[in-house]
Design a protein around this motif. Structure first.
Motif, PDB file in Angstrom:
ATOM      1  N   LEU A 671       0.962  -1.247  -0.029  1.00  0.00           N
ATOM      2  CA  LEU A 671       0.124  -0.053   0.125  1.00  0.00           C
ATOM      3  C   LEU A 671       0.892   1.263  -0.187  1.00  0.00           C
ATOM      4  CD1 LEU A 671      -2.570  -1.119   2.453  1.00  0.00           C
ATOM      5  CD2 LEU A 671      -2.944  -0.666   0.107  1.00  0.00           C
ATOM      6  N   LEU A 672       1.924   1.088   0.729  1.00  0.00           N
ATOM      7  CA  LEU A 672       2.938   2.368   0.924  1.00  0.00           C
ATOM      8  C   LEU A 672       3.932   2.569  -0.305  1.00  0.00           C
ATOM      9  CD1 LEU A 672       3.310   2.566   4.451  1.00  0.00           C
ATOM     10  CD2 LEU A 672       1.430   3.691   3.344  1.00  0.00           C
ATOM     11  N   ASP A 673       4.019   1.610  -1.288  1.00  0.00           N
ATOM     12  CA  ASP A 673       4.955   1.771  -2.137  1.00  0.00           C
ATOM     13  C   ASP A 673       4.632   3.101  -2.848  1.00  0.00           C
ATOM     14  OD1 ASP A 673       6.260  -0.581  -4.730  1.00  0.00           O
ATOM     15  OD2 ASP A 673       5.720   1.343  -5.189  1.00  0.00           O
ATOM     16  N   PRO A 674       5.627   3.666  -3.132  1.00  0.00           N
ATOM     17  CA  PRO A 674       5.429   5.138  -3.853  1.00  0.00           C
ATOM     18  C   PRO A 674       4.416   4.875  -5.125  1.00  0.00           C
ATOM     19  CG  PRO A 674       7.854   4.946  -3.147  1.00  0.00           C
ATOM     20  CD  PRO A 674       7.076   3.322  -2.963  1.00  0.00           C
ATOM     21  N   GLU A 675       4.573   3.837  -5.842  1.00  0.00           N
ATOM     22  CA  GLU A 675       3.761   3.897  -6.802  1.00  0.00           C
ATOM     23  C   GLU A 675       2.450   3.591  -6.844  1.00  0.00           C
ATOM     24  OE1 GLU A 675       5.032   1.143 -10.186  1.00  0.00           O
ATOM     25  OE2 GLU A 675       7.029   1.079  -9.524  1.00  0.00           O
ATOM     26  N   ASN A 676       2.112   3.136  -5.380  1.00  0.00           N
ATOM     27  CA  ASN A 676       0.826   2.995  -4.896  1.00  0.00           C
ATOM     28  C   ASN A 676      -0.043   3.899  -4.338  1.00  0.00           C
ATOM     29  OD1 ASN A 676       1.457   0.496  -6.618  1.00  0.00           O
ATOM     30  ND2 ASN A 676       1.504  -0.778  -4.486  1.00  0.00           N
ATOM     31  N   ALA A 677       0.958   4.671  -3.621  1.00  0.00           N
ATOM     32  CA  ALA A 677       0.449   5.513  -2.377  1.00  0.00           C
ATOM     33  C   ALA A 677      -0.395   6.543  -2.860  1.00  0.00           C
ATOM     34  CB  ALA A 677       1.655   5.985  -1.735  1.00  0.00           C
ATOM     35  N   TYR A 678      -0.294   7.111  -4.078  1.00  0.00           N
ATOM     36  CA  TYR A 678      -1.252   7.957  -4.849  1.00  0.00           C
ATOM     37  C   TYR A 678      -2.711   7.468  -4.744  1.00  0.00           C
ATOM     38  CZ  TYR A 678      -3.851  10.352  -8.381  1.00  0.00           C
ATOM     39  OH  TYR A 678      -4.677  11.350  -9.149  1.00  0.00           O
ATOM     40  N   PHE A 679      -2.945   6.338  -4.921  1.00  0.00           N
ATOM     41  CA  PHE A 679      -4.581   5.896  -4.811  1.00  0.00           C
ATOM     42  C   PHE A 679      -5.019   5.495  -3.516  1.00  0.00           C
ATOM     43  CE2 PHE A 679      -2.011   4.545  -8.874  1.00  0.00           C
ATOM     44  CZ  PHE A 679      -2.828   5.341  -9.612  1.00  0.00           C
ATOM     45  N   ALA A 680      -4.444   6.022  -2.541  1.00  0.00           N
ATOM     46  CA  ALA A 680      -5.016   5.546  -0.978  1.00  0.00           C
ATOM     47  C   ALA A 680      -4.974   4.044  -0.950  1.00  0.00           C
ATOM     48  CB  ALA A 680      -6.311   6.220  -0.946  1.00  0.00           C
ATOM     49  N   TRP A 681      -6.335   3.442  -0.640  1.00  0.00           N
ATOM     50  CA  TRP A 681      -6.227   2.131  -0.541  1.00  0.00           C
ATOM     51  C   TRP A 681      -6.467   1.489  -1.683  1.00  0.00           C
ATOM     52  CZ3 TRP A 681      -8.930  -2.271  -1.043  1.00  0.00           C
ATOM     53  CH2 TRP A 681      -8.508  -3.512  -0.149  1.00  0.00           C
ATOM     54  N   SER A 682      -5.841   0.548  -2.229  1.00  0.00           N
ATOM     55  CA  SER A 682      -6.136  -0.182  -3.324  1.00  0.00           C
ATOM     56  C   SER A 682      -6.122  -1.774  -3.147  1.00  0.00           C
ATOM     57  CB  SER A 682      -5.221  -0.047  -4.593  1.00  0.00           C
ATOM     58  OG  SER A 682      -5.124   1.139  -4.766  1.00  0.00           O
ATOM     59  N   ASP A 683      -6.708  -2.475  -4.124  1.00  0.00           N
ATOM     60  CA  ASP A 683      -7.222  -3.776  -3.755  1.00  0.00           C
ATOM     61  C   ASP A 683      -6.293  -4.850  -4.832  1.00  0.00           C
ATOM     62  OD1 ASP A 683      -8.466  -6.016  -2.486  1.00  0.00           O
ATOM     63  OD2 ASP A 683     -10.242  -5.801  -3.561  1.00  0.00           O
ATOM     64  N   GLN A 684      -6.252  -4.700  -6.069  1.00  0.00           N
ATOM     65  CA  GLN A 684      -5.504  -5.610  -7.077  1.00  0.00           C
ATOM     66  C   GLN A 684      -4.192  -5.306  -7.029  1.00  0.00           C
ATOM     67  OE1 GLN A 684      -7.266  -6.936 -10.323  1.00  0.00           O
ATOM     68  NE2 GLN A 684      -9.293  -6.224  -9.876  1.00  0.00           N
ATOM     69  N   MET A 685      -3.305  -6.099  -6.567  1.00  0.00           N
ATOM     70  CA  MET A 685      -1.811  -6.098  -6.397  1.00  0.00           C
ATOM     71  C   MET A 685      -1.294  -7.019  -7.154  1.00  0.00           C
ATOM     72  SD  MET A 685      -1.285  -3.272  -4.555  1.00  0.00           S
ATOM     73  CE  MET A 685      -2.004  -2.261  -3.190  1.00  0.00           C
ATOM     74  N   VAL A 686      -0.474  -6.636  -8.263  1.00  0.00           N
ATOM     75  CA  VAL A 686       0.156  -7.503  -9.094  1.00  0.00           C
ATOM     76  C   VAL A 686       1.628  -7.210  -8.683  1.00  0.00           C
ATOM     77  CG1 VAL A 686       1.021  -8.336 -11.546  1.00  0.00           C
ATOM     78  CG2 VAL A 686      -1.503  -7.335 -11.290  1.00  0.00           C
ATOM     79  N   ASP A 687       2.302  -8.560  -8.220  1.00  0.00           N
ATOM     80  CA  ASP A 687       3.439  -8.291  -7.646  1.00  0.00           C
ATOM     81  C   ASP A 687       3.676  -7.009  -6.777  1.00  0.00           C
ATOM     82  OD1 ASP A 687       4.770 -10.721  -8.505  1.00  0.00           O
ATOM     83  OD2 ASP A 687       4.969  -9.787 -10.530  1.00  0.00           O
ATOM     84  N   GLY A 688       2.702  -6.787  -5.792  1.00  0.00           N
ATOM     85  CA  GLY A 688       2.730  -5.844  -5.064  1.00  0.00           C
ATOM     86  C   GLY A 688       2.400  -4.427  -5.800  1.00  0.00           C
ATOM     87  N   LYS A 689       2.311  -4.340  -6.917  1.00  0.00           N
ATOM     88  CA  LYS A 689       1.867  -3.097  -7.642  1.00  0.00           C
ATOM     89  C   LYS A 689       0.503  -2.926  -7.652  1.00  0.00           C
ATOM     90  CE  LYS A 689       6.399  -1.786  -7.862  1.00  0.00           C
ATOM     91  NZ  LYS A 689       7.115  -0.734  -7.226  1.00  0.00           N
TER      92      LYS A 689
END
Lengths: 707, 707
Positions: A671-689
């Protein structure tokens, strides 16, 4: 909760939302990446200016880093020959990132840099059932505003320093404006059109508009704060030398008139507040109440004594859920909608089934509301077919995947999502949504103790049972308890499950292990429902089907104890959500059904062993420790992981604390990966992205951890 | 009108707008650069898909080039693991630009490529005064829709070919939808939310939604045309072999509920149409009427026998004006607003004075409506000061620069634009707006023959006269007919004129030649107004002031016959708009006042000579032939050029046909410059490049050419 681990970034977007307003003040990711979002599938991407005058350097404004570089002076658009540079006496800069700390809880998000402290307060609270609730109670629950406190500690300061709170609205249609003008000067604030506003009732503060923030905070001439062409607005106050000054701001949202198409509805709050000014007035008058509500809920969460990682994920998930909630009104009746994050589909049923746990705690009546809406407008009758055979057999009732998208209701009895003659993404989810209606409605009736409602819905429950039987086998003698026929709505295609973007291991509905266990759960719940209704005959049928399903599933375990993701088809994928369905009988208090010593002991033991066996690196664990819901996909869904974690720990009784902490830590890192952190909470994580289901409400399955 | 010269591009954006809806289907510039714009300050930047199946190559869709490259398949957002490429059987391409022709008139814009022909029809028509008008007449005038006909000539075709009309809506808040669902199937169409739609009543056509256009036009399964998640919608029909098929489409706009803030108003059309479906129903039922209206107005314009260049500019300008018009409703009363192009200021008074000529022809009642609104809500009383002296003298009534911006009304008695203590852009225009109220109101009363209204406004006219006198000199003995004192609203700054972004030659109000002549015109008009009111005393005062102004101006001519832009201040700039003010007495039928043999012969001859002398390269002509409104600025304004051209030719009697054609040709070249063509009609041209006042309504001054 101070951060979430020292090496993790505090700069992630989080929702700060009222309930039921489909609105979010999203903030936390650096740049113009948050702001006052109304009805959006992502952050509003506005400049947000929250800061103060520097204590040392005159003319220096310091703000949290939530604005973009493009804070240029728009004056040049009007005066095309003018030399662009202004005197430049006042300069706006971001606080150094490393000077900033963040304390993040579910209802309070607090930022500090030096002597400036910002708290954004968005209480989580129950909504009284409008039927029978007083207007005042509804107002308190539904006021479409978020509160903020900005405190500048100037106790050791030698000169007055200003503190400011503002934004540059991104609505295409309307200009920024001052709220002072439309409140007779009682309030001070700025807003955009009729939709968003930041307002204070602090009589020492002022509001202003300008092309750039510095001109609002340090106007050469206060009269020019009224500038109606300006795109930047802010509320400003001053901390005297020696003073610790707190500025209270209400961040308000409002959409009036008919808000949806396809089916005309309004926001429920428009019955309670006539416009955004009255929202602001109410929010500011009841500011302390909001603080109490917020602190009470945060205290309640703390009492659950979750690990920091789990506490963080739950808080974050509830926020994202709140931003997606929308309480509408039609014919004076409430109409509950949860929008599906970036996709904005309305009341997607397979999400409703996951939001169930949160709403059974907070607002059971909204579950009833949505179940009734599914029956009345979004149910349908179909026929069913065996794969590869055009012969049609009787089907029965089921329910649509969703009710529309982005405030456009789909036509009656059809979803926005489901297409025809497909066997992958966008195909129908007939069987799954049928099971979802049964599981949600049974949970509402049994946990909520609403027998009267069960009686009213008796025909629907009966129809659902018949529909389930027909999807098993037209010949009663050949039934094995699980789905074998696809809906005629697929027009010869195949049904899918909520796991639509995964491979067949989770995506195919027919013979699917995940759906088989959930179907078993539906039968178990139906048995109880019919028993309570004194419909012994149907209760017996349901029980028999549950036994068949359990036997069918149990028989499929291989020598290692693992179940195949697709039964009877030679499939070798392994999936964690095999265990997901157990949650419903468990919650409904049917403990015998889920005990490894009860009537379904064989099934429960088989699932225990399956889970133990697949929860290993190379099967259903990432090397980094995170859970991998299917052995044959790198796409893993956090909402479903949370749910399965609960089932594994609370129902199946298996928890290795170290492995569990490692998994949680990995999930937080996603969730806190800088690539993901813009989207607040996200569900589908492909290899953590985060690759799909971003900015998503579904993570409230984590509420189960607090049980 | 076939093109506008063989070397000019036909790919320029033009508005296609209903009147009074603040709406524009902007189209013509290649790429996703047009579309269904509601309340915007520029094109909507949407993909617009208008085309047909190719006659030869199967699976090839050809469209006019109004869509962007980014027409990717959105499916990947939902199904993150899916391989992106589809089978790709159907491909969408743009017609080769060189295969396209365009016939551009005011109400019809016709595009042709091969056997496909597109006509967009946006009739220009008078709006009946709602006071006393029947609902049906108002519906016909105000229906917020634009018509389109798409004709595919498949008479020599051997197989059926589809033709399509669609778009990808850019509204942030709501999804695309099918209109069929909400019209009981009577209409076929697609739209976005409640705001925009493209609809047909052709029963052989169908509508559909998909991620990409090809899937709407050539769906594998027609059932999938309902796809509610899709961003692209289109209406599709088929031309049988041997058939010439015309598809009629209504392009509809709708904004319901309270549409403005600061002051609550609704769109007037919401009284006549309950939603966008009823707009579509009406527009399609009355399609032929719209064609007749359009063709009648185009015929009328042709009868004026303008040169091709002037015809083009007038047609283009009227379109941009129409897109900015907005008829609102408050307390059941109409409220006319023109929005200021890219700036969206509402009823900017110095634009109102230029739109006057068009509205006196089309809808004189809207002039009255706006003048009354200025009196009631947007007038104020001030004091006045000599420059550099803080002593305040009595001022009087004047009017605000505007009434707000982008659907936000400014507070009573204040504009959005005017700031304090400035002497440049964003300062007050007190004197100019006072003169504008007098000139517009007098023109309405005298040309419209509304004596009763003059009587009602007698006090305001009297107040205006007094206010003008006070701005000349507090000592009656020292008056010279022109402005010498600045408003106290400037707080010690200086007033400016509408030419706010030019240098002092046109930008400074005090002693300004342009404003001096316009002030003279105001006095001349007031003399007539008071004479008609039998107020002999005030008529005499006005006449005396006119004489003084004329004498003051005339005395300033230098030995070459040129007047300085700023009187009495040693300024050497030369300006064309010196002559602008003559238009008002001329239109009011006060021919003696503007004759070179009348009572102001000296002034008129001086202005004649001034104009002759400055209209030379190096002074007020660009080398390329275009008019340069000030010798000391490279920023020239087309709306004002058109107006001055009219005065030069019709009032001052000077027209060198060759020079005039060269100027017109240069002005057209500015508008069609590829850097400018995106903005439809623009006003402020710096060396022929649109640098401000883009997408602008003001060019309707060109209507004067038709007199």
């Amino acid at each position: 909760m101070q951060g979430t681990g020292s090496d993790r970034s505090i700069f992630f977007n989080a929702h700060h939302s009222p309930v039921g307003a489909f609105a979010s003040f999203t903030l936390g990711f650096p740049g113009a990446k948050g702001g006052m979002g109304l009805e959006l599938g992502g952050p509003a991407n506005e400049d947000v200016y929250i800061g103060c005058e520097d204590g040392k350097q005159e003319g220096l404004l310091l703000a949290f880093p939530f604005f973009g570089k493009g804070s240029e002076d728009e004056a040049v658009r009007y005066d095309v020959e003018a030399a662009a540079p202004q005197d430049g006496a006042t300069v706006l800069k971001s606080f150094a990132h490393e000077s900033i700390t963040r304390e993040f809880a579910c209802c309070r998000d607090t930022w500090q840099s030096g002597d400036l402290r910002l708290s954004i307060i968005s209480p989580v609270k129950s909504i009284p059932d409008p039927e029978g609730a007083g207007e005042e109670a509804l107002r308190a629950a539904l006021v479409p505003a978020v509160m903020a406190e900005l405190t500048l500690d100037n106790t050791s300061g030698k000169r007055p320093r200003k503190l400011f709170f503002g934004y540059r609205g991104s609505d295409r249609y309307s200009a920024m404006r001052r709220i002072d003008d439309t409140t007779g000067g009682r309030l001070r604030g700025i807003g955009q059109g009729r939709q968003t506003a930041m307002v204070t009732d602090d009589s020492s503060a002022w509001s202003g508009l300008a092309f750039t923030l510095d001109k609002v905070v340090c106007p050469e001439i206060p009269e020019n704060l009224v500038f109606g062409l300006a795109g930047v607005g802010a509320v400003v106050a001053e901390a005297a030398p020696g003073e610790k000054k707190t500025l209270r701001v209400a961040l308000c949202f409002y959409r009036d008139g008919i808000a949806t198409s396809g089916w005309d509805t309004t926001y429920y709050y428009t019955r309670l507040f006539s416009n955004i000014e009255s929202v602001a007035e109410y929010a500011l008058t009841h500011f302390d109440d909001a603080l109490s509500q917020a602190d009470a809920f945060d205290a309640e969460l703390r009492e659950a004594q979750l690990s920091d990682d789990r506490h963080f994920m739950l808080a974050h998930a509830i926020r994202s859920y709140y931003g997606s909630t929308e309480l509408l009104c039609r014919d004076e009746q409430p109409l509950w909608v949860v929008n599906e994050g970036e996709y904005r589909m309305m009341n997607t049923f397979d999400l409703t089934a996951d939001h169930l746990f949160f709403e059974m705690k907070m607002n059971p009546w909204v579950v009833r509301n949505v179940m009734e809406l599914f029956v009345e407008r979004y149910s349908y009758q179909d026929k069913v077919r065996f794969p590869g055979d055009a012969t049609e057999y009787p089907g029965g009732i089921s329910f649509t995947h969703d009710m529309g998208m982005a405030n456009v209701f789909s036509r009656p009895h059809y979803s926005a999502y489901e297409l025809f003659r497909l066997d992958g993404c966008f195909s129908h989810m007939t069987h799954e949504q049928l099971v979802n209606w049964v599981c949600c409605s049974a949970t509402y009736a049994l946990v909520g103790g609403d027998q009267e409602w069960s009686r009213k819905q008796a025909d629907v429950f009966a129809g659902c049972l018949e529909s389930l039987l027909n999807r098993d086998n037209p010949d009663p003698a050949k039934r094995d308890g699980i789905m074998a026929l696809d809906s005629s709505r697929t027009m010869g295609g195949a049904e899918i499950t909520t796991y639509d973007s995964l491979d067949a291991s989770l995506g195919q509905a027919r013979n699917n292990l995940y759906l088989a266990v959930k179907t078993w759960a539906a039968y178990v719940c139906l048995e109880k429902i019919f028993a309570d209704l004194q419909d012994e005959q149907r209760a017996a049928v349901a029980a028999e089907q549950a036994q068949r399903a359990a036997a069918t599933i149990t028989a499929q375990a291989d020598t290692d104890g693992m179940l195949p993701a697709i039964l009877n088809e030679g499939n070798h994928s392994r999936i964690i959500p095999a265990i997901e369905g157990l949650v419903f009988p468990y919650l409904c208090g049917l403990h015998d059904a889920v005990a490894d010593s009860g009537q379904y002991a064989a099934l429960i033991k088989t699932l225990q062993r399956h889970l133990e066996t697949v929860l290993k690196p190379g099967i259903c664990l990432f090397d980094s420790g995170g859970w991998k819901i299917s052995s044959t996909s790198r796409n893993s869904w956090l909402s479903k992981i949370y749910l399965s974690q609960f089932v594994a720990e609370a129902v199946l009784g298996g928890k290795d604390a170290a492995l569990s902490d490692k998994a949680d830590s990995d999930h937080v890192a996603w969730l806190l990966d800088p690539e993901n952190a813009y989207f607040a909470w996200s569900d589908q994580m492909v290899d953590g992205k985060a690759r799909g289901s971003k900015y998503y409400p579904r993570g409230v399955t984590a509420i189960l951890w607090t049980r």
